[in-house]
Write an enzyme that holds these catalytic residues in place. Structure first.
Site, PDB file in Angstrom:
ATOM      1  N   VAL A   1     -47.472  38.495  47.005  1.00  0.00           N
ATOM      2  CA  VAL A   1     -46.254  39.000  46.372  1.00  0.00           C
ATOM      3  C   VAL A   1     -46.451  39.001  44.863  1.00  0.00           C
ATOM      4  CG1 VAL A   1     -43.785  38.644  46.016  1.00  0.00           C
ATOM      5  CG2 VAL A   1     -44.833  37.989  48.201  1.00  0.00           C
TER       6      VAL A   1
ATOM      7  N   ASP B   1     -63.088  41.713  45.725  1.00  0.00           N
ATOM      8  CA  ASP B   1     -62.624  42.986  46.260  1.00  0.00           C
ATOM      9  C   ASP B   1     -63.660  44.061  45.938  1.00  0.00           C
ATOM     10  OD1 ASP B   1     -61.503  45.329  47.014  1.00  0.00           O
ATOM     11  OD2 ASP B   1     -59.688  45.144  45.792  1.00  0.00           O
TER      12      ASP B   1
ATOM     13  N   HIS C   1     -51.539  42.323  51.899  1.00  0.00           N
ATOM     14  CA  HIS C   1     -51.274  42.599  50.485  1.00  0.00           C
ATOM     15  C   HIS C   1     -50.044  43.492  50.373  1.00  0.00           C
ATOM     16  CE1 HIS C   1     -54.960  41.067  48.298  1.00  0.00           C
ATOM     17  NE2 HIS C   1     -55.178  40.740  49.545  1.00  0.00           N
ATOM     18  N   GLY C   2     -49.522  43.615  49.162  1.00  0.00           N
ATOM     19  CA  GLY C   2     -48.370  44.496  48.962  1.00  0.00           C
ATOM     20  C   GLY C   2     -47.112  43.981  49.604  1.00  0.00           C
ATOM     21  N   GLY C   3     -46.853  42.679  49.471  1.00  0.00           N
ATOM     22  CA  GLY C   3     -45.698  42.061  50.143  1.00  0.00           C
ATOM     23  C   GLY C   3     -44.357  42.405  49.513  1.00  0.00           C
ATOM     24  N   SER C   4     -44.356  42.882  48.280  1.00  0.00           N
ATOM     25  CA  SER C   4     -43.076  43.194  47.619  1.00  0.00           C
ATOM     26  C   SER C   4     -42.418  44.395  48.281  1.00  0.00           C
ATOM     27  CB  SER C   4     -43.313  43.524  46.140  1.00  0.00           C
ATOM     28  OG  SER C   4     -43.786  42.405  45.458  1.00  0.00           O
TER      29      SER C   4
ATOM     30  N   ASP D   1     -56.971  36.351  42.674  1.00  0.00           N
ATOM     31  CA  ASP D   1     -56.677  37.556  43.459  1.00  0.00           C
ATOM     32  C   ASP D   1     -57.679  38.662  43.080  1.00  0.00           C
ATOM     33  OD1 ASP D   1     -55.185  39.111  45.225  1.00  0.00           O
ATOM     34  OD2 ASP D   1     -53.713  39.711  43.707  1.00  0.00           O
ATOM     35  N   HIS D   2     -57.523  39.856  43.630  1.00  0.00           N
ATOM     36  CA  HIS D   2     -58.442  40.993  43.413  1.00  0.00           C
ATOM     37  C   HIS D   2     -59.335  40.852  42.192  1.00  0.00           C
ATOM     38  CE1 HIS D   2     -56.633  43.704  46.372  1.00  0.00           C
ATOM     39  NE2 HIS D   2     -55.483  43.176  46.016  1.00  0.00           N
TER      40      HIS D   2
ATOM     41  N   THR E   1     -45.146  42.247  42.547  1.00  0.00           N
ATOM     42  CA  THR E   1     -44.140  43.097  41.892  1.00  0.00           C
ATOM     43  C   THR E   1     -42.728  42.502  41.946  1.00  0.00           C
ATOM     44  OG1 THR E   1     -45.474  45.011  42.486  1.00  0.00           O
ATOM     45  CG2 THR E   1     -43.204  45.443  41.865  1.00  0.00           C
TER      46      THR E   1
END
Ligand code: 13P
Length: 303
Positions: A242, A111, A216-219, A89-90, A244
């Protein structure tokens, strides 16, 4: 060498885009969390992406090789037979990305979204030129994501993806998947129903009909938001990250514990750790079943 039987995003995501579902990319963060994530996918006959970012590698005290070994062990222990992608990831440093490719990751993310457009293109092209000949796919990011959790990205500023730039970016870099900024954020949302720019997502899709798009930021996103982002005409997002929610499930199930290193989690009493890992299993199962709708899709993926 690439982890045996692992797939690239290019092999995994087109089927999802056409099939009305997305593949969840779970940031396991801790070595021990890999197994319950893969077990959830196996039990639900779902394709799965397991990932870790450059910053997480540092924070949780792991090398790309350590993470690959944890994934390989879980695959063997579970006799895993659902499609799996091992993704970095990133990441922003070429050396870390190359180390992940060498360690056997089947996919990586560069990224460089914090950099000016042309520099982002140059950095992404360099990673594509390194990864593609080795059979590894590349996700890139255009536009910036906000964050409440500095583990993933550094900045706070929101800058949504410009559709025309996305077309130019993909054409010139040859990246396999594109992370878009449409209003989601890393970490815990401060509002219950974050506003997502679906029109922008539709415009990006219209210009890039075949490029897998990543949310991104699925939580913490509501079910209806995730399903709408997936169900766009022509296929919406086909990978949802996902992180967090998974770690919060782990820590909540072990009262009194807070973020620790991967080795510290390994060193906890087995019974206590098992409570946390059971919660990770349930959280991953919930995301697969109710959010990204990938349960039962394992056999649809043509490897
Ligand atoms: P969350 O922590 O908000 O789930 O974001 C995860 C993510 O996008 C990792 O790249």
């Amino acid at each position: 060498m690439k982890l045996p039987r692992s797939l690239t995003l290019a092999e995994l995501l087109p089927e999802a885009q056409q099939g009305g579902y997305a593949v969840a990319a779970f940031s396991a963060r801790y070595r021990a969390c890999v197994e319950p994530v893969l077990r959830a996918a196996q039990d639900l006959r779902s394709p799965v992406i397991v990932e870790i970012s450059q910053r997480e590698l540092g924070w949780f005290g792991l090398s790309p090789r350590d993470f690959r070994d944890a994934v390989e062990k879980a695959m063997i222990d579970l006799a895993l037979d659902v499609p799996l992608c091992l993704h970095l990831d990133h990441s922003w440093e070429f050396d870390v990305i190359e180390a992940a490719v060498t360690a056997g990751f089947s996919s990586v993310m560069i990224d460089a979204s914090a950099q000016p457009f042309e520099d982002n293109i140059a950095a992404t092209k360099r990673v594509v030129a390194m990864a593609h000949p080795r059979g590894v796919s590349v996700e890139a990011e255009l536009g910036k994501l906000t964050t409440t959790d500095k583990l993933e990205t550094e900045g706070d500023e929101a800058l949504y993806t410009v559709p025309e730039e996305a077309l130019d970016f993909v054409n010139r870099t040859g990246c396999d998947a594109l992370a878009v900024s449409i209003g989601t954020a890393h970490g815990v949302y401060t509002v219950k129903d974050p506003k997502i720019d679906f029109d922008r997502l539709a415009a990006i899709r219209a210009l890039l009909p075949t490029t897998p798009l990543v949310l991104h930021g699925g939580s913490g996103l509501p079910v209806h938001t995730v399903r709408r982002a997936i169900a766009l005409p022509g296929g919406g997002v086909s990978k949802m990250n996902v992180a967090t929610d998974l770690e919060q499930a782990l820590l909540k199930a072990m009262p009194g514990r807070s973020r620790m290193t991967s080795a510290e989690l390994d060193a906890l009493p087995n019974e206590e750790r098992a409570l946390g890992l059971d919660a990770v299993y349930l959280e991953a199962s919930d995301k697969i079943t109710n959010y990204v709708l990938s349960a039962g899709k394992a056999d649809a993926v043509r490897a």
